[in-house]
Design an enzyme around this catalytic site. Structure first.
Site, PDB file in Angstrom:
ATOM      1  N   THR A  56       0.786  -1.154  -0.276  1.00 13.42           N
ATOM      2  CA  THR A  56       0.051   0.073  -0.014  1.00 13.42           C
ATOM      3  C   THR A  56       0.873   1.426  -0.159  1.00 13.42           C
ATOM      4  O   THR A  56       0.228   2.389  -0.320  1.00 13.42           O
ATOM      5  CB  THR A  56      -1.122  -0.079   1.070  1.00 13.42           C
ATOM      6  OG1 THR A  56      -0.144   0.008   2.439  1.00 13.42           O
ATOM      7  CG2 THR A  56      -1.877  -1.244   1.195  1.00 13.42           C
ATOM      8  N   GLY A  57       2.157   1.180   0.332  1.00 17.50           N
ATOM      9  CA  GLY A  57       2.902   2.078   0.227  1.00 17.50           C
ATOM     10  C   GLY A  57       3.599   2.558  -1.130  1.00 17.50           C
ATOM     11  O   GLY A  57       3.286   1.707  -1.930  1.00 17.50           O
ATOM     12  N   GLN A 103       3.707   0.528  11.729  1.00 18.08           N
ATOM     13  CA  GLN A 103       2.706   1.266  11.094  1.00 18.08           C
ATOM     14  C   GLN A 103       2.059   0.136   9.871  1.00 18.08           C
ATOM     15  O   GLN A 103       1.034   0.322   9.529  1.00 18.08           O
ATOM     16  CB  GLN A 103       3.091   2.482  10.580  1.00 18.08           C
ATOM     17  CG  GLN A 103       3.675   3.719  11.335  1.00 18.08           C
ATOM     18  CD  GLN A 103       2.817   3.553  12.723  1.00 18.08           C
ATOM     19  OE1 GLN A 103       1.609   4.262  12.432  1.00 18.08           O
ATOM     20  NE2 GLN A 103       3.170   3.795  13.938  1.00 18.08           N
ATOM     21  N   SER A 147      -6.407   0.758  16.353  1.00 19.18           N
ATOM     22  CA  SER A 147      -7.643   1.556  15.634  1.00 19.18           C
ATOM     23  C   SER A 147      -8.825   1.713  16.400  1.00 19.18           C
ATOM     24  O   SER A 147      -9.411   1.018  17.307  1.00 19.18           O
ATOM     25  CB  SER A 147      -7.870   0.618  14.334  1.00 19.18           C
ATOM     26  OG  SER A 147      -9.194   0.967  13.826  1.00 19.18           O
ATOM     27  N   TYR A 171     -11.276  -6.662  10.115  1.00 20.88           N
ATOM     28  CA  TYR A 171     -10.288  -5.639  10.353  1.00 20.88           C
ATOM     29  C   TYR A 171     -10.207  -5.265  11.669  1.00 20.88           C
ATOM     30  O   TYR A 171      -9.278  -5.299  12.300  1.00 20.88           O
ATOM     31  CB  TYR A 171     -10.364  -4.481   9.455  1.00 20.88           C
ATOM     32  CG  TYR A 171      -9.545  -3.285   9.906  1.00 20.88           C
ATOM     33  CD1 TYR A 171      -7.971  -3.185   9.456  1.00 20.88           C
ATOM     34  CD2 TYR A 171      -9.922  -2.047  10.517  1.00 20.88           C
ATOM     35  CE1 TYR A 171      -7.215  -2.197   9.916  1.00 20.88           C
ATOM     36  CE2 TYR A 171      -9.093  -0.973  10.831  1.00 20.88           C
ATOM     37  CZ  TYR A 171      -7.607  -1.084  10.592  1.00 20.88           C
ATOM     38  OH  TYR A 171      -6.691  -0.183  10.927  1.00 20.88           O
TER      39      TYR A 171
END
Length: 355
Positions: A56-57, A103, A147, A171
């Site tokens: 995703t980076g 992260q 989260s 998630y």
């Protein structure tokens, strides 16, 4: 991110850090939050190891950091392309590290519903790999991203760390499992772990594209492109949106804080307020109108609520304030102004008439 050459809370922290250089591992360093952490630490004269598999980076984020910090500070950065799901990659990255800021994850409630196994592997197996690698390397502390989704079906507002509900998505379950593992590892292995429950973080470098893009960058990009935006539900769903600079502050404070008890080592990280989706949409439009002159933008399309989404989210940040001295210094309007301007400048002359 700003250069922090001022009297802000993060500026004071970083000024102190410059006299005490350490070595930090940032997992997900090429991602949205990870890239801001990496840039800030490099500006503070720290040595940084970055680990990312680019799921995703992006390499563009790393290139942007290098350009912004300059060649001298960039030499303090060692990037390892690897995957947290691979225990060997985690062990290699953790060698010689003082602090880990974890992260790396697969975010998004809809993604986890569509593919729960991938979310579990990255968010749970990857978390365990990083913690055990940190244990074996003798790191001082691991700060990990949790989260607000762990609050699930709890109707209590504002959300307090000691009152969670049932998770509503795979998630959310992965983040709740991480917190459980963290408490167990702290007791069994005498590790220092601190979890940060992020509430809807936004800011520059956040990906606007793809099926799982967060709402703020997606809306900004679509409006710049003259496209219509969709709001899930009636627009009154609310979130505690938090600008990324506040999250950077929280991570560094959490890494360095003294006296964090293992049974209280989870903190809400947010701005401590609520913004409805329709209000958010209007704020973004107003910022774009400020930048683009008299241009107007279409109203949103309202579509069905999404499965797994909570109705309202609002954090009590008193625990983080008392224990970490966390003080969010960018509110939603200020953060949106900086974020919209960043996307607007990137778009350059590509703005098309609204449809």
């Amino acid at each position: 991110m700003a250069d922090h050459e001022d009297g802000s809370a993060i500026g004071r922290i970083l000024a102190k850090l410059k006299d005490q250089p350490k070595t930090w591992l940032v997992t997900g360093a090429a991602g949205f939050i990870g890239s801001h952490l990496t840039e800030t630490l490099l500006r503070a004269g720290q040595r940084v190891v970055g680990l990312d598999n680019f799921a995703t980076g992006s390499r563009e984020n790393l290139d942007d950091i290098e350009q912004r910090v300059g060649s001298v500070l960039w030499r303090q950065f060692n990037f390892l392309e690897g995957d947290i799901v691979c225990a060997d990659d985690c062990r290699a990255a953790a060698q010689g590290i003082d602090y880990i800021l974890h992260q790396a994850a697969l975010g998004s409630v809809p993604r986890s519903i569509e593919d729960p196994l991938s979310s579990h592997r990255a968010n749970v197996d990857g978390f365990v790999n990083i913690v055990l690698a940190g244990r074996d390397a003798g790191v001082k502390r691991i700060v990990y991203a949790s989260s607000s989704s762990v609050y699930g079906d709890s109707a209590d507002l504002p959300k307090r760390e000691d009152k969670t509900g049932r998770p509503l998505s795979p998630y959310a379950a992965t983040k709740a499992i991480d917190e459980l593992y963290a408490r167990i590892f702290a007791d069994v292995y005498q590790l220092s772990l601190v979890g940060l429950r992020y509430f809807n973080v936004f800011g520059p470098r956040q990906a606007p594209d793809g099926a799982y893009a967060a709402v703020i960058p997606r809306w900004i990009q679509r409006l710049i492109n003259g496209e219509r935006c969709a709001i899930y539900g009636d627009g009154e769903t609310s979130r505690d949106f938090c600008y990324v600079e506040n999250v950077v502050q929280a991570n560094i404070l959490a890494a360095l804080a003294d006296g964090v008890a293992s049974n209280e080592a989870v903190f809400n990280i947010a701005a401590g307020g609520r913004t409805s989706l329709i209000e958010l949409y209007r704020l973004i439009c107003a910022e774009l109108m400020r930048l683009a002159g008299e241009r107007t933008y279409p109203g949103p399309d309202f579509v069905d609520f999404r499965q797994g989404d909570v109705r309202h989210s609002h954090a009590d940040i008193g625990h983080a304030s008392r224990v970490l001295d966390y003080k969010p210094e960018k509110n939603v309007p200020d953060g949106l102004a900086l974020t919209v301007e960043w996307f607007f400048e990137r778009a350059k002359q590509t703005i098309r008439p609204a449809k």
